[in-house]
Design a protein around this motif. Structure first.
Motif, short mmCIF file in Angstrom:
data_model
loop_
_atom_site.label_atom_id
_atom_site.label_comp_id
_atom_site.label_asym_id
_atom_site.label_seq_id
_atom_site.Cartn_x
_atom_site.Cartn_y
_atom_site.Cartn_z
N HIS A 50 -37.48 -9.16 -16.77
CA HIS A 50 -36.55 -9.27 -17.89
C HIS A 50 -35.11 -9.39 -17.37
O HIS A 50 -34.35 -10.26 -17.80
N GLY A 53 -34.48 -12.73 -15.79
CA GLY A 53 -34.22 -13.73 -16.82
C GLY A 53 -32.76 -13.73 -17.24
O GLY A 53 -32.12 -14.78 -17.37
N TYR A 54 -32.20 -12.53 -17.44
CA TYR A 54 -30.79 -12.43 -17.81
C TYR A 54 -29.89 -12.90 -16.67
O TYR A 54 -28.83 -13.50 -16.93
N PHE A 69 -38.39 -15.26 -19.32
CA PHE A 69 -38.56 -14.62 -20.62
C PHE A 69 -39.95 -14.91 -21.21
O PHE A 69 -40.56 -14.04 -21.83
N CYS A 72 -42.28 -12.58 -19.60
CA CYS A 72 -42.12 -11.24 -20.17
C CYS A 72 -42.93 -11.10 -21.46
O CYS A 72 -43.64 -10.10 -21.65
N TYR A 77 -43.87 -7.80 -23.31
CA TYR A 77 -42.53 -7.41 -23.75
C TYR A 77 -42.09 -8.37 -24.85
O TYR A 77 -41.43 -9.37 -24.61
N ASP A 79 -40.01 -8.19 -27.25
CA ASP A 79 -38.61 -8.27 -27.67
C ASP A 79 -37.93 -9.55 -27.17
O ASP A 79 -36.88 -9.93 -27.67
N ASP A 80 -38.52 -10.20 -26.18
CA ASP A 80 -37.94 -11.43 -25.64
C ASP A 80 -38.32 -12.68 -26.42
O ASP A 80 -37.89 -13.77 -26.08
N LEU A 83 -35.26 -14.62 -27.59
CA LEU A 83 -34.62 -15.36 -26.49
C LEU A 83 -35.40 -16.62 -26.14
O LEU A 83 -34.81 -17.67 -25.86
#
Length: 102
Positions: A50, A53-54, A69, A72, A77, A79-80, A83
């Motif tokens: 994660h 990715g950022y 992402f 992920c 995960y 929440d990505d 994104l």
């Protein structure tokens, strides 16, 4: 997932070249930063991916960020997802604009 079950042969005092050879033997390819992160902090692979990715996103490497992402999300995960969608739309809009300008 990569097979790093042979942690005992990985030593902290290895030279850079020895580390690269260690990874090459297990991966059958040159190692990437994420591979090394995964070995040095087992169990931290998903948060590391994660953050990677950022990092790519902040470096302006949108396609690489999107790839991380997506991984992920695939690994749980969720929440990505936003994104992934935003980057997909952004990358596609950029491609269309480049096609119009060509």
């Amino acid at each position: 997932m990569n097979d790093f079950s042979d942690y005992e042969s990985f030593r902290p005092n290895m030279t850079r070249e020895e580390v690269l050879v260690w990874f090459q033997r297990r991966l059958n390819r040159p190692p990437e930063a994420f591979d090394i992160y995964q070995v040095t902090l087992p169990g931290a692979a998903l948060p590391g991916r994660h953050l990677l990715g950022y990092c790519y996103l902040n470096l302006g490497e949108s396609e690489r960020a999107l790839r991380e992402f997506k991984k992920c999300v695939k690994e749980g995960y969720h929440d990505d997802w936003q994104l992934v969608i935003e980057l997909t739309v952004e990358i596609e809009a950029k491609r269309r604009q480049e096609a119009l300008n060509a």
